[in-house]
Design an enzyme around this catalytic site. Structure first.
Site, PDB file in Angstrom:
ATOM      1  N   PRO A   1       0.793  -1.224   0.000  1.00  0.00           N
ATOM      2  CA  PRO A   1       0.000   0.000   0.000  1.00  0.00           C
ATOM      3  C   PRO A   1       0.827   1.277   0.000  1.00  0.00           C
ATOM      4  CG  PRO A   1      -0.609  -1.424   1.854  1.00  0.00           C
ATOM      5  CD  PRO A   1       0.507  -2.075   1.140  1.00  0.00           C
ATOM      6  N   ASN A   2       0.370   2.199  -0.800  1.00  0.00           N
ATOM      7  CA  ASN A   2       0.883   3.570  -0.909  1.00  0.00           C
ATOM      8  C   ASN A   2       2.232   3.682  -1.605  1.00  0.00           C
ATOM      9  OD1 ASN A   2      -1.370   4.803   0.474  1.00  0.00           O
ATOM     10  ND2 ASN A   2      -0.554   3.865   2.326  1.00  0.00           N
TER      11      ASN A   2
ATOM     12  N   ARG B   1       4.835  11.069  -1.958  1.00  0.00           N
ATOM     13  CA  ARG B   1       4.444  10.775  -0.573  1.00  0.00           C
ATOM     14  C   ARG B   1       5.646  10.942   0.352  1.00  0.00           C
ATOM     15  NH1 ARG B   1       4.049   5.022   2.137  1.00  0.00           N
ATOM     16  NH2 ARG B   1       3.288   5.654   4.176  1.00  0.00           N
TER      17      ARG B   1
ATOM     18  N   TYR C   1      10.792   8.961   2.043  1.00  0.00           N
ATOM     19  CA  TYR C   1      10.867   7.965   0.971  1.00  0.00           C
ATOM     20  C   TYR C   1      11.643   8.413  -0.257  1.00  0.00           C
ATOM     21  CZ  TYR C   1       7.295   5.774   3.821  1.00  0.00           C
ATOM     22  OH  TYR C   1       6.625   5.206   4.865  1.00  0.00           O
TER      23      TYR C   1
ATOM     24  N   ASN D   1       8.183  -5.397  -0.334  1.00  0.00           N
ATOM     25  CA  ASN D   1       8.001  -4.265   0.553  1.00  0.00           C
ATOM     26  C   ASN D   1       6.513  -4.237   0.877  1.00  0.00           C
ATOM     27  OD1 ASN D   1       7.612  -1.809   1.808  1.00  0.00           O
ATOM     28  ND2 ASN D   1       9.067  -0.722   0.512  1.00  0.00           N
TER      29      ASN D   1
ATOM     30  N   ALA E   1       2.538  -0.870   5.033  1.00  0.00           N
ATOM     31  CA  ALA E   1       1.918  -0.981   6.355  1.00  0.00           C
ATOM     32  C   ALA E   1       1.483  -2.410   6.684  1.00  0.00           C
ATOM     33  CB  ALA E   1       0.732  -0.035   6.452  1.00  0.00           C
TER      34      ALA E   1
ATOM     35  N   GLU F   1      12.433  -9.213   2.754  1.00  0.00           N
ATOM     36  CA  GLU F   1      11.589  -8.054   3.026  1.00  0.00           C
ATOM     37  C   GLU F   1      12.452  -6.797   2.937  1.00  0.00           C
ATOM     38  OE1 GLU F   1       8.654  -8.265   6.290  1.00  0.00           O
ATOM     39  OE2 GLU F   1       9.733  -6.530   7.091  1.00  0.00           O
TER      40      GLU F   1
ATOM     41  N   HIS G   1      12.476  -2.398   3.101  1.00  0.00           N
ATOM     42  CA  HIS G   1      11.825  -1.131   3.447  1.00  0.00           C
ATOM     43  C   HIS G   1      12.755   0.004   3.047  1.00  0.00           C
ATOM     44  CE1 HIS G   1       8.657  -3.118   5.636  1.00  0.00           C
ATOM     45  NE2 HIS G   1       9.590  -3.919   6.111  1.00  0.00           N
TER      46      HIS G   1
ATOM     47  N   ARG H   1      11.524   4.930  13.238  1.00  0.00           N
ATOM     48  CA  ARG H   1      10.240   5.614  13.056  1.00  0.00           C
ATOM     49  C   ARG H   1       9.304   5.316  14.228  1.00  0.00           C
ATOM     50  NH1 ARG H   1       8.160   4.940   7.223  1.00  0.00           N
ATOM     51  NH2 ARG H   1       6.887   6.687   7.928  1.00  0.00           N
TER      52      ARG H   1
END
Length: 144
Positions: free
Chosen positions: A9-10, A17, A22, A73, A76, A97, A99, A106
Site C-alpha cells: 500500500p501507498n 508521498r 521515501y 516491501n 503498512a 523483506e 523497506h 520511526r
C-alpha cells in the site's frame, strides 16, 4: 534468475508521498532501475504494486514455478498482515523483506514486522538500494 518485486500500500505514491522519508524517486522510475539492475545481473525483474492485501497474496501464490525469489516491501501490511505471512510460508519461493526507510527509527508500531519471520532476511533504511541489495544477494546465492 527471475525476481518478483512486490510493493504494498501507498508505494505507488513514491516520489510524492513524504519525500523526506521515501525520497523523490517515483514508483515507475524505481521499477525501471530495478529492471536494469536485474539485467546487469543476467536476471529479470517484474514489479507489481497493490494497495490490496488479497492481490499481493495472489501474486505470492502465483510466484511458484515462475520466479526464483520474491523481494517484498509490504508497506503498512508489514506490521499486521498475518495473511501475507501465511502466504509467504505456504510457497517454496525465498523472500527478502525490504523497506526504503529505517522502520526502527520511526514510530514504535513500525518497529515490528510480522512478515519478516517468513523471509530470508530484512533490509531497511537503504532507500531504493535495498531492493538492489536483495537482488544481488539472491544472485550470489544462485551462483554458489
Amino acid at each position: 534468475m527471475k525476481f518478483l518485486i512486490l510493493n504494498g500500500p501507498n508505494l505507488n505514491l513514491l516520489g510524492s508521498r513524504e519525500p523526506d522519508i521515501y525520497g523523490h524517486t517515483g514508483y515507475e522510475s524505481l521499477c525501471e532501475r530495478l529492471r536494469r539492475e536485474a539485467a546487469a545481473l543476467g536476471a529479470e525483474a517484474d514489479c507489481f504494486q497493490s494497495n490490496h492485501e488479497g492481490a499481493l497474496i495472489d501474486a505470492i501464490h502465483g510466484a511458484v514455478g515462475r520466479y526464483d525469489a520474491i523481494i517484498l516491501n509490504p508497506g503498512a501490511f508489514t506490521h499486521y498482515s498475518y495473511a501475507l505471512l501465511d502466504a509467504l510460508k505456504a510457497v517454496d519461493v525465498p523472500c527478502i523483506e525490504v523497506h526504503i526507510s529505517n522502520i526502527h527509527q520511526r514510530e514504535e508500531f513500525r518497529h515490528r514486522s510480522v512478515t519478516a519471520a517468513a523471509c530470508v532476511g530484512q533490509i531497511c533504511g537503504l532507500g531504493p538500494y535495498g531492493y538492489v541489495a536483495a537482488m544481488r544477494y539472491f544472485a550470489e546465492q544462485a551462483d554458489g
